[in-house]
Design a protein around this motif. Structure first.
Motif, PDB file in Angstrom:
ATOM      1  N   GLN A 165     -48.931 -31.860 -25.849  1.00  0.00           N
ATOM      2  CA  GLN A 165     -47.690 -31.252 -25.388  1.00  0.00           C
ATOM      3  C   GLN A 165     -46.619 -32.308 -25.164  1.00  0.00           C
ATOM      4  OE1 GLN A 165     -47.088 -27.608 -24.553  1.00  0.00           O
ATOM      5  NE2 GLN A 165     -45.176 -28.629 -25.116  1.00  0.00           N
ATOM      6  N   GLN A 166     -47.003 -33.424 -24.535  1.00  0.00           N
ATOM      7  CA  GLN A 166     -46.040 -34.484 -24.283  1.00  0.00           C
ATOM      8  C   GLN A 166     -45.563 -35.118 -25.586  1.00  0.00           C
ATOM      9  OE1 GLN A 166     -47.473 -38.036 -22.353  1.00  0.00           O
ATOM     10  NE2 GLN A 166     -45.484 -38.457 -21.419  1.00  0.00           N
ATOM     11  N   LEU A 167     -46.494 -35.323 -26.524  1.00  0.00           N
ATOM     12  CA  LEU A 167     -46.128 -35.888 -27.815  1.00  0.00           C
ATOM     13  C   LEU A 167     -45.107 -35.002 -28.513  1.00  0.00           C
ATOM     14  CD1 LEU A 167     -46.507 -37.866 -30.207  1.00  0.00           C
ATOM     15  CD2 LEU A 167     -48.448 -36.452 -30.928  1.00  0.00           C
ATOM     16  N   GLY A 168     -45.371 -33.699 -28.537  1.00  0.00           N
ATOM     17  CA  GLY A 168     -44.449 -32.780 -29.192  1.00  0.00           C
ATOM     18  C   GLY A 168     -43.099 -32.725 -28.513  1.00  0.00           C
ATOM     19  N   ASP A 169     -43.091 -32.653 -27.175  1.00  0.00           N
ATOM     20  CA  ASP A 169     -41.824 -32.597 -26.447  1.00  0.00           C
ATOM     21  C   ASP A 169     -41.012 -33.871 -26.660  1.00  0.00           C
ATOM     22  OD1 ASP A 169     -42.505 -30.124 -25.472  1.00  0.00           O
ATOM     23  OD2 ASP A 169     -43.143 -30.845 -23.509  1.00  0.00           O
ATOM     24  N   CYS A 170     -41.695 -35.019 -26.650  1.00  0.00           N
ATOM     25  CA  CYS A 170     -41.013 -36.294 -26.845  1.00  0.00           C
ATOM     26  C   CYS A 170     -40.412 -36.387 -28.237  1.00  0.00           C
ATOM     27  CB  CYS A 170     -41.994 -37.433 -26.602  1.00  0.00           C
ATOM     28  SG  CYS A 170     -41.367 -39.071 -27.068  1.00  0.00           S
ATOM     29  N   MET A 171     -41.204 -36.045 -29.262  1.00  0.00           N
ATOM     30  CA  MET A 171     -40.691 -36.133 -30.629  1.00  0.00           C
ATOM     31  C   MET A 171     -39.539 -35.162 -30.851  1.00  0.00           C
ATOM     32  SD  MET A 171     -43.804 -36.793 -33.283  1.00  0.00           S
ATOM     33  CE  MET A 171     -42.568 -36.903 -34.578  1.00  0.00           C
ATOM     34  N   ALA A 172     -39.645 -33.945 -30.299  1.00  0.00           N
ATOM     35  CA  ALA A 172     -38.569 -32.967 -30.456  1.00  0.00           C
ATOM     36  C   ALA A 172     -37.277 -33.494 -29.846  1.00  0.00           C
ATOM     37  CB  ALA A 172     -38.968 -31.643 -29.814  1.00  0.00           C
ATOM     38  N   ALA A 173     -37.369 -34.088 -28.658  1.00  0.00           N
ATOM     39  CA  ALA A 173     -36.182 -34.639 -28.003  1.00  0.00           C
ATOM     40  C   ALA A 173     -35.613 -35.809 -28.791  1.00  0.00           C
ATOM     41  CB  ALA A 173     -36.539 -35.075 -26.579  1.00  0.00           C
ATOM     42  N   ALA A 174     -36.488 -36.658 -29.343  1.00  0.00           N
ATOM     43  CA  ALA A 174     -36.025 -37.805 -30.130  1.00  0.00           C
ATOM     44  C   ALA A 174     -35.327 -37.341 -31.408  1.00  0.00           C
ATOM     45  CB  ALA A 174     -37.199 -38.719 -30.468  1.00  0.00           C
ATOM     46  N   MET A 175     -35.838 -36.283 -32.031  1.00  0.00           N
ATOM     47  CA  MET A 175     -35.219 -35.751 -33.237  1.00  0.00           C
ATOM     48  C   MET A 175     -33.825 -35.197 -32.939  1.00  0.00           C
ATOM     49  SD  MET A 175     -38.596 -33.879 -34.824  1.00  0.00           S
ATOM     50  CE  MET A 175     -37.735 -33.040 -36.155  1.00  0.00           C
ATOM     51  N   LEU A 176     -33.714 -34.458 -31.826  1.00  0.00           N
ATOM     52  CA  LEU A 176     -32.419 -33.905 -31.454  1.00  0.00           C
ATOM     53  C   LEU A 176     -31.432 -35.029 -31.136  1.00  0.00           C
ATOM     54  CD1 LEU A 176     -33.560 -30.893 -29.257  1.00  0.00           C
ATOM     55  CD2 LEU A 176     -32.382 -30.776 -31.463  1.00  0.00           C
ATOM     56  N   ALA A 177     -31.922 -36.088 -30.498  1.00  0.00           N
ATOM     57  CA  ALA A 177     -31.057 -37.221 -30.176  1.00  0.00           C
ATOM     58  C   ALA A 177     -30.595 -37.942 -31.439  1.00  0.00           C
ATOM     59  CB  ALA A 177     -31.787 -38.194 -29.256  1.00  0.00           C
ATOM     60  N   ALA A 178     -31.466 -38.035 -32.439  1.00  0.00           N
ATOM     61  CA  ALA A 178     -31.085 -38.669 -33.710  1.00  0.00           C
ATOM     62  C   ALA A 178     -30.006 -37.866 -34.409  1.00  0.00           C
ATOM     63  CB  ALA A 178     -32.310 -38.826 -34.608  1.00  0.00           C
ATOM     64  N   GLY A 179     -30.074 -36.545 -34.310  1.00  0.00           N
ATOM     65  CA  GLY A 179     -29.023 -35.683 -34.833  1.00  0.00           C
ATOM     66  C   GLY A 179     -29.176 -35.259 -36.275  1.00  0.00           C
ATOM     67  N   SER A 180     -29.861 -36.070 -37.082  1.00  0.00           N
ATOM     68  CA  SER A 180     -29.999 -35.749 -38.501  1.00  0.00           C
ATOM     69  C   SER A 180     -31.152 -36.536 -39.092  1.00  0.00           C
ATOM     70  CB  SER A 180     -28.702 -36.083 -39.264  1.00  0.00           C
ATOM     71  OG  SER A 180     -28.451 -37.480 -39.222  1.00  0.00           O
ATOM     72  N   GLY A 181     -31.539 -36.173 -40.296  1.00  0.00           N
ATOM     73  CA  GLY A 181     -32.613 -36.898 -40.957  1.00  0.00           C
ATOM     74  C   GLY A 181     -32.800 -36.458 -42.393  1.00  0.00           C
ATOM     75  N   VAL A 182     -33.580 -37.244 -43.121  1.00  0.00           N
ATOM     76  CA  VAL A 182     -33.923 -36.945 -44.515  1.00  0.00           C
ATOM     77  C   VAL A 182     -35.390 -37.278 -44.712  1.00  0.00           C
ATOM     78  CG1 VAL A 182     -33.448 -37.426 -46.951  1.00  0.00           C
ATOM     79  CG2 VAL A 182     -31.598 -37.606 -45.254  1.00  0.00           C
ATOM     80  N   HIS A 183     -36.139 -36.386 -45.355  1.00  0.00           N
ATOM     81  CA  HIS A 183     -37.505 -36.733 -45.702  1.00  0.00           C
ATOM     82  C   HIS A 183     -37.935 -36.082 -47.009  1.00  0.00           C
ATOM     83  CE1 HIS A 183     -39.646 -32.983 -44.165  1.00  0.00           C
ATOM     84  NE2 HIS A 183     -38.515 -32.892 -43.518  1.00  0.00           N
ATOM     85  N   ARG A 184     -38.965 -36.678 -47.610  1.00  0.00           N
ATOM     86  CA  ARG A 184     -39.507 -36.180 -48.873  1.00  0.00           C
ATOM     87  C   ARG A 184     -40.872 -35.553 -48.616  1.00  0.00           C
ATOM     88  NH1 ARG A 184     -40.287 -40.606 -51.163  1.00  0.00           N
ATOM     89  NH2 ARG A 184     -42.561 -40.646 -51.071  1.00  0.00           N
ATOM     90  N   VAL A 185     -41.108 -34.420 -49.268  1.00  0.00           N
ATOM     91  CA  VAL A 185     -42.367 -33.703 -49.124  1.00  0.00           C
ATOM     92  C   VAL A 185     -43.101 -33.737 -50.459  1.00  0.00           C
ATOM     93  CG1 VAL A 185     -43.441 -31.529 -48.451  1.00  0.00           C
ATOM     94  CG2 VAL A 185     -41.225 -32.164 -47.501  1.00  0.00           C
ATOM     95  N   ASP A 186     -44.331 -34.255 -50.459  1.00  0.00           N
ATOM     96  CA  ASP A 186     -45.160 -34.303 -51.660  1.00  0.00           C
ATOM     97  C   ASP A 186     -46.449 -33.544 -51.392  1.00  0.00           C
ATOM     98  OD1 ASP A 186     -43.469 -36.125 -53.222  1.00  0.00           O
ATOM     99  OD2 ASP A 186     -44.037 -37.610 -51.706  1.00  0.00           O
TER     100      ASP A 186
END
Length: 262
Positions: free
Chosen positions: A74-95
């Protein structure tokens, strides 16, 4: 069912790596997000010499990255979600092991927007969304439409909207009560945003709407953002392995506007 396969691949692109196994149909409850988080188990303390970055979100205050440490899902997910929102944007590739590959760009400020370029092309911009149909071009989603193609577009757009939420990511990671930090290791993708990152593995399988994710590995940067994620999903006797390579966090993204294209 081919019409639902792209929706599955989209969810994979958003960390829900094993929905790509759903070629035979969509698992019950997919449109409503992930299974509700289970109560977090107590995590083992990390050494005090692994400081949390000063600019980390408050949700990451007690998530110290150190070898052989157990952390709450739960803490891992909450932390990553907050970090993603703080970053504001991103790009990734799915294979995917089924031979498909997509590039996903996303941002949350000033509104949620996402584009997926690959076997299937999808754009979400705020309250609007489009699916690209080779025969007709961009098809706008409309829940009130009886047109089968529009209904398909609406299903896929809504799945992207749900799966693109960082809160959904947090709920997915929380389905494993604890995760184990291995070490700071080389990321298994040459073009990842980081050359090395902390590898974590869940201590129990993850669950996404009845789809079990196994052989999951997550590489996390010191800023609590994803560098690489891989997992194998099984549904209806079919298994597909999908990797997500994060190429950029916090930079400018290029999300098409089908409405402007006419």
């Amino acid at each position: 069912m081919r019409t639902l396969r792209p929706a599955a691949a989209i969810a994979v692109a958003l960390f829900a790596a094993t929905l790509a196994a759903c070629d035979g149909g969509s698992p019950e409850g997919t449109g409503d997000g992930v299974t509700p988080p289970v109560e977090s188990a107590s995590a083992s303390p990390a050494p005090a010499d692994s400081p949390v970055p000063a600019d980390a979100p408050p949700e990451c205050d007690d998530l110290l990255l150190a070898s052989d440490t157990q952390v709450s899902g739960q803490q891992l997910g909450d932390c990553m979600a907050a970090a993603m929102l703080a970053a504001g944007s991103g790009v990734h590739r799915v294979d995917s092991s089924d031979g498909t590959s997509s590039i996903v760009e996303f941002e949350w400020d000033p509104e949620f927007a996402m584009s997926i370029e690959g076997e299937q092309r999808v754009v979400v911009r705020g309250d609007d969304g489009w699916l690209y149909a080779p025969e007709t071009g961009w098809v706008k989603s409309d829940p009130s439409s009886g047109d089968p193609l529009v209904q398909q577009a609406t299903t896929i757009v809504e799945l992207v909207r749900v799966a693109g939420s960082p809160e959904v990511l947090a709920g997915l990671f929380a389905t494993a009560p604890t995760w184990t930090l291995d070490d700071d290791l080389p990321v298994p993708a040459d073009d990842s945003v980081a050359e090395s990152a902390w590898r974590l593995t869940p201590d129990d399988p993850l669950d996404l709407g009845g789809v079990e994710l196994s052989d999951v590995e997550l590489w996390l940067t010191p800023d609590y953002l994803g560098a690489y994620f891989v997992g194998t999903g099984t549904y209806g006797g079919v298994s597909v392995t999908t990797s997500n390579t994060f190429l950029e966090w916090g930079g400018a993204v290029d999300i098409p506007d089908p409405a402007a294209e006419g």
